[in-house]
Design an enzyme around this catalytic site. Structure first.
Site, mmCIF file in Angstrom:
data_model
loop_
_atom_site.group_PDB
_atom_site.id
_atom_site.type_symbol
_atom_site.label_atom_id
_atom_site.label_comp_id
_atom_site.label_asym_id
_atom_site.label_seq_id
_atom_site.Cartn_x
_atom_site.Cartn_y
_atom_site.Cartn_z
ATOM 1 N N ASP A 1 1.600 3.849 -1.234
ATOM 2 C CA ASP A 1 1.796 2.815 -0.445
ATOM 3 C C ASP A 1 2.796 3.178 0.636
ATOM 4 O O ASP A 1 3.853 3.246 0.397
ATOM 5 C CB ASP A 1 2.396 1.539 -1.372
ATOM 6 C CG ASP A 1 2.510 0.242 -0.664
ATOM 7 O OD1 ASP A 1 2.964 0.341 0.427
ATOM 8 O OD2 ASP A 1 2.169 -0.633 -1.112
ATOM 9 N N HIS A 2 2.166 3.147 1.856
ATOM 10 C CA HIS A 2 2.957 3.628 2.900
ATOM 11 C C HIS A 2 4.341 2.867 3.344
ATOM 12 O O HIS A 2 5.209 3.486 3.860
ATOM 13 C CB HIS A 2 2.113 3.979 4.293
ATOM 14 C CG HIS A 2 1.958 2.977 5.123
ATOM 15 N ND1 HIS A 2 0.870 1.969 4.855
ATOM 16 C CD2 HIS A 2 2.219 2.305 6.174
ATOM 17 C CE1 HIS A 2 0.927 1.050 5.800
ATOM 18 N NE2 HIS A 2 1.691 1.192 6.449
ATOM 19 N N HIS B 1 1.285 -3.838 -0.122
ATOM 20 C CA HIS B 1 2.813 -3.712 0.526
ATOM 21 C C HIS B 1 3.739 -4.900 0.096
ATOM 22 O O HIS B 1 5.021 -4.397 0.266
ATOM 23 C CB HIS B 1 2.458 -3.973 2.146
ATOM 24 C CG HIS B 1 1.299 -2.742 2.421
ATOM 25 N ND1 HIS B 1 1.234 -1.306 1.979
ATOM 26 C CD2 HIS B 1 0.259 -2.630 3.513
ATOM 27 C CE1 HIS B 1 0.353 -0.737 2.506
ATOM 28 N NE2 HIS B 1 -0.360 -1.340 3.381
HETATM 29 C C1 BG6 Z 1 -2.609 -0.838 6.090
HETATM 30 C C2 BG6 Z 1 -3.796 -2.087 6.286
HETATM 31 O O1 BG6 Z 1 -2.354 -0.637 4.720
HETATM 32 O O2 BG6 Z 1 -1.317 -1.346 6.748
HETATM 33 C C3 BG6 Z 1 -3.698 -2.386 7.831
HETATM 34 O O3 BG6 Z 1 -4.759 -1.531 5.802
HETATM 35 C C4 BG6 Z 1 -2.410 -2.707 8.472
HETATM 36 O O4 BG6 Z 1 -4.621 -3.490 7.756
HETATM 37 C C5 BG6 Z 1 -1.411 -1.796 8.215
HETATM 38 O O5 BG6 Z 1 -2.622 -2.939 9.713
HETATM 39 C C6 BG6 Z 1 -0.096 -2.082 8.598
HETATM 40 O O6 BG6 Z 1 0.808 -1.065 8.465
HETATM 41 P P1 BG6 Z 1 2.097 -0.943 9.329
HETATM 42 O O7 BG6 Z 1 2.834 0.205 8.806
HETATM 43 O O8 BG6 Z 1 1.651 -0.997 10.689
HETATM 44 O O9 BG6 Z 1 2.686 -2.226 8.990
#
Ligand code: BG6
Length: 513
Positions: free
Chosen positions: A200-201, A263
């Site tokens: 989960d980045h 997230h």
């Molecule tokens: C991803 C989603 O996991 O996270 C995307 O699939 C989203 O739809 C993105 O735009 C958002 O990541 P960040 O790091 O730009 O907030």
């Protein structure tokens, strides 16, 4: 200065934080995520001298291409997406250890070729390496890849020693409880949980990691961090972008699956969990799971705990943009929500009676992710205004996860002058001001941690299931209702009326981040 002194990468001098010799294999090598995030992450780790001394990168994909073509693709990705500019000499050190294997994801013969290729790299190196398999493909082939890694023996390379293989699995980890359980079973039939790194980045973001530091490295918060002092918590993950070219994927996902289930729930867990007994991965993950399990099932009827909507035409950055239903690849009668809002009740000693409001949407007024802790109002007896009305602001502590990363605290202050009048003021801390702005990207930290074998910032199997258990009834109810109950909001706004009403029913309102 000699070249080897200046940059020890691949020169046998560096072994940062104990990462053993490693070959990273990326499944889905010509995919979007590989270009945008994974290759730039590897490159920046190399520039920071954080890769193990012996490091190889292997792209794996269906499209046949020579090694050089993959190296070029990777260099182009760095040029376009890396936080650092491409430095030819720097890249050359990685490029000469970069190769490509073409094959299907359900093709035993191709997995055999991959195994031989890794054996050859080991022979070339003259010592064993751990293999880190990064599954960055469409979810439909996650399970075949995992089975292929099992059947080919790749998953069991160097079993019982520190070079035992590992697998990183990208999101989405399933699309509901049943599919996540099935995927868990497949994964666990091939790998032990210690070999598995579910991404989960958001957990790789600096500000998200700092949440635990703020909560548990400062003595002033913990005594207040409960139902006695906190009135509500609001978590916003808003994006300005629409679905862009990802219509095909997004139609199958929607805001609940794409952002809330993973997230946003990670932000909830880190904000609300009990102090862990240590900073070990299992200690932290145990507390997150306990918290997720304490969340009450959601009320789904009218006036309940969930709201959903799609964006309509509107203005973003002063320019008109189309509504979701007009976007490329979207069904004219799409039932996919681009915005979801949730009210969570956590039934434990610390949080009972404190609503946690979550919202996430595309095409909102601006890109901002934040966690706001709204404290109870102070007694108003001393500082009433002339009409005897209560006019002190409630204290709010907010964590700006992105952009403009920082923390703010709203306090009531005396306006200088002969009268005693108060005004809320904001104390601001900004990471960029204090620490500069060249922070590593989430994927750099996560790839490095997986190489080192630190699972703290990854999702454990039971954690993924706990979140799906909460949201699967919502997904089922929405699927059954079709478009009935789907709100709309103008692109560029802060969301639909139905979400405002959900909070108004509790005497609350969404804050303007
Ligand atoms: C991803 C989603 O996991 O996270 C995307 O699939 C989203 O739809 C993105 O735009 C958002 O990541 P960040 O790091 O730009 O907030």
């Amino acid at each position: 200065m000699a070249d080897s002194d200046r940059h020890p990468f691949l020169q046998g001098l560096s072994n940062h934080r104990g990462a053993p010799p490693t070959v990273v294999v990326i499944f889905g090598a010509s995919g979007d995520l590989t270009a945008r995030k994974l290759i730039p992450a590897v490159y920046n780790l190399a520039c920071d001298n954080l890769l193990p001394a012996d490091f190889f990168l292997v792209g794996y994909g269906r499209t046949p291409m020579p090694h050089d073509a993959f190296r070029k693709l990777a260099a182009d990705a760095i040029r376009e997406f890396s936080r650092r500019e491409l430095d030819d000499a720097e890249w050359e050190r990685v490029a000469r250890h970069t190769s490509y294997v073409a094959g299907g994801y359900d093709d035993p013969e191709a997995f055999g070729r991959l195994a031989t290729h890794i054996d050859d790299l080991e022979k070339q190196l003259g010592r064993g390496m751990q293999a880190l398999f990064y599954v960055s493909t469409p979810p439909s082939v996650f399970a075949p890849i995992v089975r292929g890694l099992g059947a080919s023996g790749l998953a069991a390379r160097h079993a019982n020693d520190p070079l035992h293989s590992k697998v990183i699995i990208e999101k989405p980890f399933g699309r509901d409880l049943a599919s996540a359980e099935a995927l868990n079973q497949t994964v666990q039939s091939v790998f032990s949980e210690r070999q598995v790194y579910r991404i989960d980045h958001y957990l790789g973001k600096e500000t998200v990691q700092d949440l635990l530091v703020q909560r548990f490295a400062n003595a002033i918060f913990e005594p207040l961090w409960n139902r006695n002092f906190i009135r509500s918590v609001q978590i916003t993950v808003a994006e300005e972008v629409g679905v862009g070219t990802r219509g095909g994927y997004y139609e199958q996902a929607g805001a609940l699956r794409d952002m809330i289930q993973n997230h946003t729930m990670q932000l909830v867990a880190l904000t609300a969990m009990e102090p862990p007994v240590s900073l070990e991965a299992e200690a932290i993950r145990d507390e997150k799971v306990k918290l997720l399990r304490a969340i009450q099932p959601l009320e789904l009827g009218p006036g309940g705990d969930v709201a959903r909507a799609q964006y309509a035409t509107g203005m973003i950055g002063g320019r008109p943009v189309p509504g979701y239903l007009e976007e490329h690849g979207i069904a004219a009668d799409s039932k996919t929500e681009t915005y979801a809002a949730i009210r969570l009740s956590i039934n434990n000693w610390r949080w009972q009676g404190v609503p946690f409001y979550l919202r996430s949407g595309k095409r909102m007024a601006r890109r901002v992710s934040e966690i706001a802790i709204n404290f109870k109002r102070p007694p108003g007896t001393l500082f009433n205004d002339d009409d005897g009305r209560f006019d002190l602001a409630a204290n709010t502590l907010s964590f700006q996860i992105q952009p403009d990363e920082g923390m703010s605290l709203v306090l009531n202050t005396k306006i200088p002058g002969l009268e005693t009048r108060t005004q809320p003021v904001k104390m601001n801390f900004r990471y960029a001001t204090t620490f500069g702005s060249n922070t590593p990207e989430a994927y750099e930290r996560l790839v490095l941690d997986a190489m080192i074998g630190d699972g703290t910032l990854f999702i454990r199997g039971d954690e993924a299931l706990a979140s799906w258990r909460l949201y699967t009834p919502v997904l089922e109810a929405w699927a059954k209702a079709g478009r009935e109950g789907m709100g709309t909001y103008a692109a560029g706004s802060w969301g639909p009326k139905c979400a405002d009403e959900m909070l108004a029913a509790q005497g609350d309102a969404w804050r303007q981040p």
